[in-house]
Motif scaffolding. Sequence first.
Motif, PDB file in Angstrom:
ATOM      1  N   ASP A   1      33.811  36.227  32.029  1.00  0.00           N
ATOM      2  CA  ASP A   1      33.808  36.479  33.565  1.00  0.00           C
ATOM      3  C   ASP A   1      34.542  38.003  34.557  1.00  0.00           C
ATOM      4  O   ASP A   1      35.126  37.612  35.338  1.00  0.00           O
ATOM      5  CB  ASP A   1      34.248  35.303  34.299  1.00  0.00           C
ATOM      6  N   ASN A   2      34.585  38.794  33.435  1.00  0.00           N
ATOM      7  CA  ASN A   2      34.917  39.940  34.500  1.00  0.00           C
ATOM      8  C   ASN A   2      33.664  41.174  33.707  1.00  0.00           C
ATOM      9  O   ASN A   2      32.534  40.504  33.418  1.00  0.00           O
ATOM     10  CB  ASN A   2      35.910  41.147  32.927  1.00  0.00           C
TER      11      ASN A   2
ATOM     12  N   TYR B   1      40.281  34.988  37.702  1.00  0.00           N
ATOM     13  CA  TYR B   1      39.936  34.378  39.453  1.00  0.00           C
ATOM     14  C   TYR B   1      40.873  34.938  40.011  1.00  0.00           C
ATOM     15  O   TYR B   1      40.935  34.188  41.314  1.00  0.00           O
ATOM     16  CB  TYR B   1      39.454  32.745  39.833  1.00  0.00           C
ATOM     17  N   ASN B   2      41.172  36.063  39.985  1.00  0.00           N
ATOM     18  CA  ASN B   2      41.913  37.257  41.171  1.00  0.00           C
ATOM     19  C   ASN B   2      41.458  38.736  41.582  1.00  0.00           C
ATOM     20  O   ASN B   2      39.930  38.582  40.851  1.00  0.00           O
ATOM     21  CB  ASN B   2      43.445  37.195  40.412  1.00  0.00           C
TER      22      ASN B   2
ATOM     23  N   ASN C   1      30.445  38.923  29.932  1.00  0.00           N
ATOM     24  CA  ASN C   1      30.844  40.012  30.484  1.00  0.00           C
ATOM     25  C   ASN C   1      29.873  41.356  30.137  1.00  0.00           C
ATOM     26  O   ASN C   1      28.543  40.177  30.607  1.00  0.00           O
ATOM     27  CB  ASN C   1      31.701  40.743  29.759  1.00  0.00           C
ATOM     28  N   ARG C   2      30.449  43.264  29.970  1.00  0.00           N
ATOM     29  CA  ARG C   2      29.003  43.747  30.227  1.00  0.00           C
ATOM     30  C   ARG C   2      29.212  44.873  28.620  1.00  0.00           C
ATOM     31  O   ARG C   2      28.607  45.495  28.238  1.00  0.00           O
ATOM     32  CB  ARG C   2      28.786  44.219  31.172  1.00  0.00           C
ATOM     33  N   LEU C   3      29.275  43.258  27.524  1.00  0.00           N
ATOM     34  CA  LEU C   3      30.077  44.584  26.434  1.00  0.00           C
ATOM     35  C   LEU C   3      28.499  44.571  25.728  1.00  0.00           C
ATOM     36  O   LEU C   3      27.743  43.726  25.895  1.00  0.00           O
ATOM     37  CB  LEU C   3      30.480  43.184  25.421  1.00  0.00           C
TER      38      LEU C   3
ATOM     39  N   ILE D   1      42.824  35.520  31.713  1.00  0.00           N
ATOM     40  CA  ILE D   1      43.007  36.896  33.256  1.00  0.00           C
ATOM     41  C   ILE D   1      41.251  36.566  33.035  1.00  0.00           C
ATOM     42  O   ILE D   1      40.990  37.703  33.706  1.00  0.00           O
ATOM     43  CB  ILE D   1      42.779  38.163  32.358  1.00  0.00           C
ATOM     44  N   GLY D   2      40.821  35.366  32.779  1.00  0.00           N
ATOM     45  CA  GLY D   2      39.318  35.267  33.028  1.00  0.00           C
ATOM     46  C   GLY D   2      39.405  35.839  34.632  1.00  0.00           C
ATOM     47  O   GLY D   2      39.809  35.120  35.378  1.00  0.00           O
ATOM     48  N   GLY D   3      37.588  36.057  34.990  1.00  0.00           N
ATOM     49  CA  GLY D   3      37.192  35.209  36.226  1.00  0.00           C
ATOM     50  C   GLY D   3      37.842  36.827  37.186  1.00  0.00           C
ATOM     51  O   GLY D   3      38.293  36.736  38.150  1.00  0.00           O
TER      52      GLY D   3
END
Length: 543
Positions: free
Chosen positions: A383-384, A335-336, A408-410, A357-359
């Motif tokens: 959540d990427n 969440y950055n 995600n959008r895979l 490295i989520g969000g």
Amino acid sequence: MTSSKRNTFQDLSNMEELDLSCDSLSGISQDVFEGMKSLIKLNLSSNILTDFEPNMFNDLSNLKNLNISRNLLTSLPQGIFNGLESLVYLNLSHNKLTNLESNTFNSLSNLDELDISYNSLTSISQDIFEGMKSLTKLNLESNKLTNFEPNMFNDLSNLKNLNISSNLLTSLPQEMFNGLESLVSLNLSGNKLTNLESNPFNNLLNLDELDISYNSLTSISQEVFNGMKSLTKLNLRSNKLTSLEPYIFNNLSNLKRLKIGGNFLTSLSQEMFNGLESLVSLNLSNNQLTNLESNPFNNLTNLEKLDISFNSLTSLSQEVFNRLKSLTEDLSLEYNKLTHIEPNTFKNLSNLERLNIGGNFLTSLSQEMFNGLESLLSLDLSDNQLTNLEPSTFNNLSDLCYLNFRNNRLTSLPRQVFKKLKSLGHLVLDQNKLKNLQPDTFKQLSNLVDLFIDNNNLTSLPHGIFNGLKSLELLHLQSNKLTRLEADIFNSLRKLETLDISHNRLTELPIDIFKKNKKLTTLSLESSELIFKPRVFTLPLSS
């Protein structure tokens, strides 16, 4: 029992422990404990007592433990604790005490622990603790104290734990903690402190843990922690700090855990963490950091856990983690606002076990992104905005046990993307846009236990898709667009226990489709338009 009358216990002169808690007692006569010289432990907690008679404990010369918590006491009469020269533990918490007479505890010279928390005390007289040289633990949490007199703890030379959290303190006088040379733990959290300009901790040379979290600190003077060489834990979480002076922690050479999360820091100076060569855990979460260009972690060579989650980082310099070779437990970047991570950013983190490295806003992962992470056990990329994966991205992560791509959008997965992940036990692919899967996508995952492919756009499953998943116990395929399943689709899943194929478009299931799944105990078919044929269920299902 609503009250204890005189001589109630007159024949119990050898009794050592008496529990009168939760008895709805509203009053106790002055002579009720007369003659009970053997009594060691007395519990009067959780009653509705509003007051006590003076000298009522006079005969209890051997009493060591007295619990009067959770009553309705508003004050204590003078001399109430007379005769209790053996008392080591006194609990007055969760009453309605508004003040204490200056000599209330004068006779308790052997008291080791005093709990006056969760009352309504607004002030305490300067000599209230006079003569209590045996006291090691004092709890004043959750009162309404606005200030303390200088030197009021002067006689407490053996005190080790002091809790003044959740009061209304706005400042700390310089002499406030004089005399507390044995103190190891000080909790000041949940007050209204705005600054620490007076260096109130100068005499606390043996302090091990200091908690100043959940205050309103806007600044901290550069010298405030000088001399605190014994400190190992410092909590500055949830204040209003916008910056910290360079070298502010310079003298904390033994500090192991530092929490600065929940503030308003926008940047970290290169010298901020100088002197913290023993630090193993650093929490910077929930600030407003936008970059780490100054390489502030260069001196933290023993750091094992780093949390920079919930900030506003848009990028990471390739060298930012180069010196963190001891980082083993956790690196949290979730969440950055990261859109891209340079190849080899993590190359020196050969001992790291968990990376989150989520969000963020990652749309792709470079082939060299995870180089050097040969010890990694858990990787969270949920959540990427990932749309695709390179075939060799995870080739170096042979020890990986947990991999999360949720939300995600895979749309598809490369044929060999998981081929080197032979240790993988948990794979999460739900809430993507997967339309199809290659037949051998999961073939090498012989240790996989849980597989989540739910909430995608799958219309069919290719023949042999689950071949090789000999350890799989849980499979979630719900909320896809599956219209049919092959008769042998689950045949290789001999250890399968839980299967969810609900919320699909299945109208029928092949005969004997579950014939090989002898361990299946939970099957969900909710919201399906299935027409069941004989012999579809040829095994006992527990639910």
